[in-house]
Design a protein around this motif. Structure first.
Motif, PDB file in Angstrom:
ATOM      1  N   LEU A  77       0.868  -1.172   0.000  1.00  0.00           N
ATOM      2  CA  LEU A  77       0.000   0.000   0.000  1.00  0.00           C
ATOM      3  C   LEU A  77       0.904   1.220   0.000  1.00  0.00           C
ATOM      4  N   PHE A  78       0.646   2.141  -0.894  1.00  0.00           N
ATOM      5  CA  PHE A  78       1.542   3.284  -1.032  1.00  0.00           C
ATOM      6  C   PHE A  78       0.765   4.585  -1.084  1.00  0.00           C
ATOM      7  N   ARG A  79       1.509   5.661  -0.942  1.00  0.00           N
ATOM      8  CA  ARG A  79       0.969   6.996  -1.147  1.00  0.00           C
ATOM      9  C   ARG A  79       2.010   7.808  -1.891  1.00  0.00           C
ATOM     10  N   PRO A  80       1.686   8.795  -2.647  1.00  0.00           N
ATOM     11  CA  PRO A  80       0.343   9.204  -3.025  1.00  0.00           C
ATOM     12  C   PRO A  80      -0.264   8.218  -4.031  1.00  0.00           C
ATOM     13  N   SER A  81      -1.561   8.310  -4.186  1.00  0.00           N
ATOM     14  CA  SER A  81      -2.260   7.446  -5.142  1.00  0.00           C
ATOM     15  C   SER A  81      -1.904   7.836  -6.575  1.00  0.00           C
ATOM     16  N   LEU A  82      -1.965   6.856  -7.446  1.00  0.00           N
ATOM     17  CA  LEU A  82      -1.706   7.098  -8.870  1.00  0.00           C
ATOM     18  C   LEU A  82      -3.019   7.262  -9.614  1.00  0.00           C
ATOM     19  N   SER A  83      -2.963   7.706 -10.848  1.00  0.00           N
ATOM     20  CA  SER A  83      -4.180   7.849 -11.649  1.00  0.00           C
ATOM     21  C   SER A  83      -4.627   6.506 -12.217  1.00  0.00           C
ATOM     22  N   ALA A  84      -3.725   5.523 -12.256  1.00  0.00           N
ATOM     23  CA  ALA A  84      -4.053   4.174 -12.732  1.00  0.00           C
ATOM     24  C   ALA A  84      -3.242   3.163 -11.924  1.00  0.00           C
ATOM     25  N   ALA A  85      -3.707   1.937 -11.912  1.00  0.00           N
ATOM     26  CA  ALA A  85      -2.984   0.882 -11.183  1.00  0.00           C
ATOM     27  C   ALA A  85      -1.611   0.662 -11.817  1.00  0.00           C
ATOM     28  N   PRO A  86      -0.591   0.375 -11.013  1.00  0.00           N
ATOM     29  CA  PRO A  86       0.769   0.182 -11.555  1.00  0.00           C
ATOM     30  C   PRO A  86       1.005  -1.226 -12.119  1.00  0.00           C
ATOM     31  N   ASP A  87      -0.043  -1.877 -12.602  1.00  0.00           N
ATOM     32  CA  ASP A  87       0.075  -3.227 -13.144  1.00  0.00           C
ATOM     33  C   ASP A  87       1.057  -3.268 -14.305  1.00  0.00           C
ATOM     34  N   ALA A  88       1.915  -4.280 -14.303  1.00  0.00           N
ATOM     35  CA  ALA A  88       2.909  -4.539 -15.357  1.00  0.00           C
ATOM     36  C   ALA A  88       4.004  -3.470 -15.446  1.00  0.00           C
TER      37      ALA A  88
END
Length: 136
Positions: A77-88
């Motif tokens: 779980l991280f901050r700050p949030s991103l605009s999209a999931a960091p998948d791949a």
């Protein structure tokens, strides 16, 4: 031999005994969770306080702070949030921010230069009275 900053970060962390990991995020993350199965070998909250440096995606070299980690799925779980999931996305997990690594490396180089340890030997050889140049 030339080194990339990624290689220098890895060597610095290894030589100082700090945790340094790299990987590619699995699918199933969210805008505030990075999921990677190999991270499941670390106990809950073991990776809390580390930093994630995203090496690709948009924007590249995004730095995130790990606020908690879960062993069950290898979730960070991280901050700050991103605009999209960091998948791949390819990432590095660092004991402190990538910016701090870069500053420490730059400071060490400056200190070595100031001490004269990065000075390069320079030899200048001049030749005078050569018959080739003074043929007359």
């Amino acid at each position: 031999m030339s080194q990339t900053y990624q290689a220098i970060r890895r060597l610095t962390a290894q030589q100082t005994g700090l945790l340094w990991l790299t990987g590619t995020a699995d699918s199933g993350g969210t805008t505030a969770i990075l999921r990677d199965a190999p991270l499941a070998r670390y106990a809950d909250s073991r990776l809390t306080g580390h930093h994630i440096l995203l090496l690709d995606g948009t924007p590249t070299y995004t730095e995130l702070y790990v606020r908690d980690s879960y062993q069950s799925d290898g979730d960070l779980l991280f901050r700050p949030s991103l605009s999209a999931a960091p998948d791949a996305l390819t990432y590095e997990l660092l004991p402190f921010s990538g910016t701090d690594f870069l500053r420490a490396i730059q400071d060490a180089i400056r200190e070595l230069y100031d001490r004269g340890l990065l000075a390069r030997d320079f030899w200048l050889m001049l030749m005078g009275g050569s018959p080739l140049y003074n043929a007359d």
